[in-house]
Scaffold this motif. Structure first.
Motif, PDB file in Angstrom:
ATOM      1  N   GLY A  76       0.902  -1.145   0.067  1.00  0.00           N
ATOM      2  CA  GLY A  76      -0.063   0.043  -0.094  1.00  0.00           C
ATOM      3  C   GLY A  76       0.789   1.394  -0.006  1.00  0.00           C
ATOM      4  O   GLY A  76       0.327   2.302   0.243  1.00  0.00           O
ATOM      5  N   SER A  77       2.235   1.142  -0.191  1.00  0.00           N
ATOM      6  CA  SER A  77       3.005   2.371  -0.154  1.00  0.00           C
ATOM      7  C   SER A  77       3.983   2.283  -1.198  1.00  0.00           C
ATOM      8  O   SER A  77       4.591   1.329  -1.378  1.00  0.00           O
ATOM      9  CB  SER A  77       3.564   2.650   1.045  1.00  0.00           C
ATOM     10  OG  SER A  77       4.414   1.565   1.524  1.00  0.00           O
ATOM     11  N   ILE A  78       4.542   3.481  -1.837  1.00  0.00           N
ATOM     12  CA  ILE A  78       5.546   3.672  -2.902  1.00  0.00           C
ATOM     13  C   ILE A  78       6.689   3.912  -1.955  1.00  0.00           C
ATOM     14  O   ILE A  78       6.722   4.963  -1.125  1.00  0.00           O
ATOM     15  CB  ILE A  78       5.437   4.648  -3.535  1.00  0.00           C
ATOM     16  CG1 ILE A  78       4.095   4.175  -4.610  1.00  0.00           C
ATOM     17  CG2 ILE A  78       6.724   5.036  -4.520  1.00  0.00           C
ATOM     18  CD1 ILE A  78       3.732   5.461  -5.521  1.00  0.00           C
ATOM     19  N   SER A  79       7.718   3.121  -1.820  1.00  0.00           N
ATOM     20  CA  SER A  79       8.858   3.226  -1.006  1.00  0.00           C
ATOM     21  C   SER A  79       9.742   4.500  -1.698  1.00  0.00           C
ATOM     22  O   SER A  79      10.109   5.315  -0.768  1.00  0.00           O
ATOM     23  CB  SER A  79       9.920   1.841  -0.953  1.00  0.00           C
ATOM     24  OG  SER A  79      11.218   2.373  -0.704  1.00  0.00           O
ATOM     25  N   HIS A  80      10.113   4.532  -2.875  1.00  0.00           N
ATOM     26  CA  HIS A  80      10.674   5.827  -3.422  1.00  0.00           C
ATOM     27  C   HIS A  80      10.747   5.496  -5.041  1.00  0.00           C
ATOM     28  O   HIS A  80      10.005   4.580  -5.686  1.00  0.00           O
ATOM     29  CB  HIS A  80      12.206   5.528  -3.263  1.00  0.00           C
ATOM     30  CG  HIS A  80      13.014   4.315  -3.487  1.00  0.00           C
ATOM     31  ND1 HIS A  80      12.845   3.284  -2.626  1.00  0.00           N
ATOM     32  CD2 HIS A  80      13.547   3.970  -4.450  1.00  0.00           C
ATOM     33  CE1 HIS A  80      13.463   2.273  -3.331  1.00  0.00           C
ATOM     34  NE2 HIS A  80      14.077   2.782  -4.379  1.00  0.00           N
ATOM     35  N   PHE A  81      11.296   6.376  -5.551  1.00  0.00           N
ATOM     36  CA  PHE A  81      11.475   6.268  -7.183  1.00  0.00           C
ATOM     37  C   PHE A  81      12.899   5.834  -7.703  1.00  0.00           C
ATOM     38  O   PHE A  81      13.754   6.363  -6.616  1.00  0.00           O
ATOM     39  CB  PHE A  81      10.894   7.787  -8.047  1.00  0.00           C
ATOM     40  CG  PHE A  81       9.525   7.617  -7.995  1.00  0.00           C
ATOM     41  CD1 PHE A  81       8.664   7.448  -8.905  1.00  0.00           C
ATOM     42  CD2 PHE A  81       8.651   7.906  -6.883  1.00  0.00           C
ATOM     43  CE1 PHE A  81       7.442   7.740  -9.264  1.00  0.00           C
ATOM     44  CE2 PHE A  81       7.531   8.201  -6.787  1.00  0.00           C
ATOM     45  CZ  PHE A  81       6.591   7.867  -8.084  1.00  0.00           C
ATOM     46  N   THR A  82      13.184   5.399  -8.873  1.00  0.00           N
ATOM     47  CA  THR A  82      14.527   5.190  -8.984  1.00  0.00           C
ATOM     48  C   THR A  82      14.760   5.456 -10.302  1.00  0.00           C
ATOM     49  O   THR A  82      13.909   5.396 -11.158  1.00  0.00           O
ATOM     50  CB  THR A  82      14.815   3.720  -8.807  1.00  0.00           C
ATOM     51  OG1 THR A  82      16.409   3.597  -8.873  1.00  0.00           O
ATOM     52  CG2 THR A  82      13.999   2.878  -9.683  1.00  0.00           C
ATOM     53  N   PRO A  83      15.917   5.724 -10.870  1.00  0.00           N
ATOM     54  CA  PRO A  83      16.016   6.156 -12.391  1.00  0.00           C
ATOM     55  C   PRO A  83      15.734   4.821 -13.396  1.00  0.00           C
ATOM     56  O   PRO A  83      16.108   3.652 -12.854  1.00  0.00           O
ATOM     57  CB  PRO A  83      17.552   6.355 -12.391  1.00  0.00           C
ATOM     58  CG  PRO A  83      18.032   6.772 -10.940  1.00  0.00           C
ATOM     59  CD  PRO A  83      17.176   6.219 -10.291  1.00  0.00           C
ATOM     60  N   THR A  84      15.161   5.176 -14.448  1.00  0.00           N
ATOM     61  CA  THR A  84      14.873   4.107 -15.224  1.00  0.00           C
ATOM     62  C   THR A  84      16.007   3.805 -16.028  1.00  0.00           C
ATOM     63  O   THR A  84      15.982   2.920 -16.976  1.00  0.00           O
ATOM     64  CB  THR A  84      13.425   4.465 -16.074  1.00  0.00           C
ATOM     65  OG1 THR A  84      13.959   5.688 -16.964  1.00  0.00           O
ATOM     66  CG2 THR A  84      12.458   4.550 -15.166  1.00  0.00           C
ATOM     67  N   GLY A  85      16.752   4.772 -16.487  1.00  0.00           N
ATOM     68  CA  GLY A  85      17.865   4.728 -17.418  1.00  0.00           C
ATOM     69  C   GLY A  85      17.460   5.087 -18.630  1.00  0.00           C
ATOM     70  O   GLY A  85      18.444   5.244 -19.558  1.00  0.00           O
ATOM     71  N   GLU A  86      16.381   5.366 -19.029  1.00  0.00           N
ATOM     72  CA  GLU A  86      15.820   6.190 -20.085  1.00  0.00           C
ATOM     73  C   GLU A  86      16.548   7.517 -20.630  1.00  0.00           C
ATOM     74  O   GLU A  86      17.094   8.263 -19.427  1.00  0.00           O
ATOM     75  CB  GLU A  86      14.198   6.252 -20.376  1.00  0.00           C
ATOM     76  CG  GLU A  86      13.418   5.239 -20.104  1.00  0.00           C
ATOM     77  CD  GLU A  86      12.111   5.623 -19.766  1.00  0.00           C
ATOM     78  OE1 GLU A  86      11.334   5.691 -20.711  1.00  0.00           O
ATOM     79  OE2 GLU A  86      11.659   5.724 -18.613  1.00  0.00           O
ATOM     80  N   PRO A  87      16.725   7.966 -21.766  1.00  0.00           N
ATOM     81  CA  PRO A  87      17.102   9.413 -21.954  1.00  0.00           C
ATOM     82  C   PRO A  87      16.173  10.377 -21.021  1.00  0.00           C
ATOM     83  O   PRO A  87      14.730  10.155 -20.981  1.00  0.00           O
ATOM     84  CB  PRO A  87      16.947   9.618 -23.589  1.00  0.00           C
ATOM     85  CG  PRO A  87      16.732   8.175 -23.860  1.00  0.00           C
ATOM     86  CD  PRO A  87      16.296   7.404 -23.038  1.00  0.00           C
ATOM     87  N   ASP A  88      16.784  11.604 -20.827  1.00  0.00           N
ATOM     88  CA  ASP A  88      16.214  12.494 -20.134  1.00  0.00           C
ATOM     89  C   ASP A  88      14.881  13.055 -21.042  1.00  0.00           C
ATOM     90  O   ASP A  88      15.142  13.170 -22.227  1.00  0.00           O
ATOM     91  CB  ASP A  88      17.218  13.545 -19.737  1.00  0.00           C
ATOM     92  CG  ASP A  88      18.023  13.430 -18.643  1.00  0.00           C
ATOM     93  OD1 ASP A  88      17.932  12.237 -18.282  1.00  0.00           O
ATOM     94  OD2 ASP A  88      18.871  13.963 -18.242  1.00  0.00           O
ATOM     95  N   ALA A  89      13.834  13.617 -20.086  1.00  0.00           N
ATOM     96  CA  ALA A  89      12.775  14.105 -20.829  1.00  0.00           C
ATOM     97  C   ALA A  89      13.211  15.482 -21.477  1.00  0.00           C
ATOM     98  O   ALA A  89      14.062  16.377 -20.811  1.00  0.00           O
ATOM     99  CB  ALA A  89      11.614  14.209 -19.786  1.00  0.00           C
ATOM    100  N   ASP A  90      12.660  16.047 -22.668  1.00  0.00           N
ATOM    101  CA  ASP A  90      12.738  17.264 -23.072  1.00  0.00           C
ATOM    102  C   ASP A  90      12.144  18.364 -22.131  1.00  0.00           C
ATOM    103  O   ASP A  90      10.997  18.170 -21.352  1.00  0.00           O
ATOM    104  CB  ASP A  90      12.007  17.416 -24.357  1.00  0.00           C
ATOM    105  CG  ASP A  90      12.707  16.481 -25.572  1.00  0.00           C
ATOM    106  OD1 ASP A  90      13.756  16.407 -25.275  1.00  0.00           O
ATOM    107  OD2 ASP A  90      11.771  16.187 -26.658  1.00  0.00           O
ATOM    108  N   TYR A  91      12.879  19.540 -21.883  1.00  0.00           N
ATOM    109  CA  TYR A  91      12.491  20.521 -20.849  1.00  0.00           C
ATOM    110  C   TYR A  91      11.109  20.820 -21.227  1.00  0.00           C
ATOM    111  O   TYR A  91      10.191  21.128 -20.243  1.00  0.00           O
ATOM    112  CB  TYR A  91      13.619  21.445 -21.259  1.00  0.00           C
ATOM    113  CG  TYR A  91      13.026  23.008 -20.242  1.00  0.00           C
ATOM    114  CD1 TYR A  91      13.343  22.619 -18.653  1.00  0.00           C
ATOM    115  CD2 TYR A  91      12.545  23.998 -20.839  1.00  0.00           C
ATOM    116  CE1 TYR A  91      12.841  23.816 -18.006  1.00  0.00           C
ATOM    117  CE2 TYR A  91      12.086  25.105 -19.846  1.00  0.00           C
ATOM    118  CZ  TYR A  91      12.255  24.981 -18.486  1.00  0.00           C
ATOM    119  OH  TYR A  91      11.995  26.035 -17.835  1.00  0.00           O
ATOM    120  N   GLU A  92      10.678  21.153 -22.434  1.00  0.00           N
ATOM    121  CA  GLU A  92       9.303  21.559 -22.719  1.00  0.00           C
ATOM    122  C   GLU A  92       8.400  20.761 -22.264  1.00  0.00           C
ATOM    123  O   GLU A  92       7.264  20.999 -22.147  1.00  0.00           O
ATOM    124  CB  GLU A  92       9.107  21.654 -24.291  1.00  0.00           C
ATOM    125  CG  GLU A  92      10.153  22.856 -25.016  1.00  0.00           C
ATOM    126  CD  GLU A  92      11.581  22.649 -25.080  1.00  0.00           C
ATOM    127  OE1 GLU A  92      11.892  21.362 -24.928  1.00  0.00           O
ATOM    128  OE2 GLU A  92      12.294  23.246 -25.341  1.00  0.00           O
TER     129      GLU A  92
END
Length: 307
Positions: free
Chosen positions: A285-301
Motif C-alpha cells: 500500500g505504499s511507494i517506497s521511493h522512485f529510482t532512475p529508469t535509465g531512459e534518456p532525459d525528458a525534453d524540458y518543454e
C-alpha cells in the motif's frame, strides 16, 4: 478512512540580549523583569518598550512569589504539558511586577484554585535554558519543597530549543480515500477535471483552476520525470534514510501536476531535472521511493509548465 498523524520537531531560536539575561536568571533561580518608560515593570521582560520602542536599559528582579489573577483548570493534561496530573493554567502577577506571566500551577485540585491565590515557583532540577526552568508554581500556603541545587546548564548560551508536537486524527476525503485504496492495490490513481482536462495526483476532489468537482478517475503510469529536486544533507532523529538523499517533484506520465517523493538508486550528485524515474513499491500500500529508469532525459518543454 481515518488515521492518526503526528508532526514533531525541535524549534531553535536565538534569545537576543534581553531574553538571554532572563533565561540566565532562571538558571540562577531568579526572575527578571524590565521597567518601561511609563514606570510599569513587565515580567517576563520586553525586548522593546511598548511605549518608547526602546530596549530596556537594565533588568530588575521580581517575585519570586506572586498572585493568580486569572486561571483555567486542565483536568486531563496533554502529552508534553508541564504536569502529568491535573493542574491550572494561570496568569500570575509576580511581586514587584505590573504585568502577568502565564504558567502552570500545581494546586492539587480545582477546589484550591482561586483568583488571588498566592503562589511561588517550583524550580526544575536541571535547568534547560527555557521558561521550563520553572517547573510550575505552587500555593504558598503549603509546605515549601526543598529545591535541590541547580545543576550546570547543558544548553547553548543565547539559544533555546522548544519541542513542537502536533497529534491529530485525519479523515481522508473521498478523493484521498480512492487514492489510498488504489495504492493498496498497487495502482496510482488521479482525477481529471471535466472542464480543463487537467489530471491531478493525488486527487484534490475539486479542480483549483475551474472550481468544479473532479469525479473522473484516471489510472496513471508508474514512471515519470523529475521536474525539480533538492539534495537533503541534514539529518533528524529517527530518520530512516541516511543523508545525503534526493527529494524531488515527480511528474507522472499522464499527470498535470508533480508530487514530491524520495529518489534513491543513484548518487545524489547525479540527480537532475528531466531525469526519468519509476516507482518502487515497499510495504503493502505504499511507494517506497522512485529510482532512475535509465531512459534518456525528458525534453524540458515536456515538463516546463509544471515547475
Amino acid at each position: 478512512m481515518r488515521a492518526p498523524l503526528e508532526i514533531e520537531f525541535d524549534y531553535t531560536r536565538s534569545l537576543g540580549p534581553v531574553l538571554s539575561q532572563f533565561i540566565a536568571g532562571l538558571a540562577e533561580r531568579r526572575i527578571l523583569g524590565a521597567r518601561g518608560a511609563d514606570g510599569r515593570v513587565h515580567a517576563p521582560p520586553f525586548e522593546y518598550d511598548p511605549v518608547s520602542a526602546e530596549p530596556p536599559a537594565s533588568l530588575t528582579e521580581v517575585g519570586p512569589e506572586g498572585t493568580v489573577i486569572s486561571w483555567s483548570w486542565m483536568p486531563e493534561p496533554l502529552a508534553g504539558q508541564p504536569l502529568a496530573e491535573p493542574f491550572a493554567w494561570a496568569l500570575i502577577r509576580l511581586d514587584g511586577a505590573d504585568t502577568a506571566m502565564l504558567h502552570a500551577v500545581d494546586a492539587g485540585s480545582a477546589a484550591v484554585m482561586r483568583t488571588g491565590l498566592r503562589v511561588r515557583p517550583r524550580w526544575a532540577e536541571r535547568p534547560a535554558g527555557s521558561i521550563r526552568d520553572i517547573a510550575c508554581f505552587e500555593p504558598c500556603d503549603g509546605p515549601a519543597g526543598t529545591a535541590p541545587a541547580a545543576e550546570p546548564r547543558e544548553v547553548t548560551p543565547g539559544l533555546t530549543v522548544t519541542p513542537v508536537r502536533l497529534h491529530y486524527m485525519h479523515t481522508a476525503s473521498p478523493g484521498e480515500t480512492a487514492y489510498l485504496r488504489g495504492l493498496a492495490d498497487g495502482r496510482i490513481l488521479g482525477q481529471r477535471c471535466g472542464v480543463c482536462g487537467q489530471v491531478y495526483v493525488p486527487p484534490r476532489g475539486t479542480c483549483p483552476a475551474d472550481g468544479v468537482p473532479t469525479s473522473e478517475e484516471v489510472e496513471l503510469h508508474q514512471s515519470g520525470t523529475v521536474t525539480t529536486f533538492c539534495i537533503v544533507n541534514v539529518g533528524y532523529p529517527g530518520q530512516k534514510v541516511t543523508p545525503p538523499y534526493v527529494a524531488a517533484a515527480v511528474l507522472l506520465d499522464g499527470a498535470d501536476i508533480a508530487f514530491q517523493h524520495l529518489v534513491l538508486g543513484c548518487d545524489p550528485g547525479e540527480a537532475r531535472m528531466g531525469m526519468r524515474v519509476r516507482a518502487v513499491w515497499g510495504e503493502p500500500g505504499s511507494i517506497s521511493h522512485f529510482t532512475p529508469t535509465g531512459e534518456p532525459d525528458a525534453d524540458y518543454e515536456s515538463y516546463a509548465r509544471c515547475l
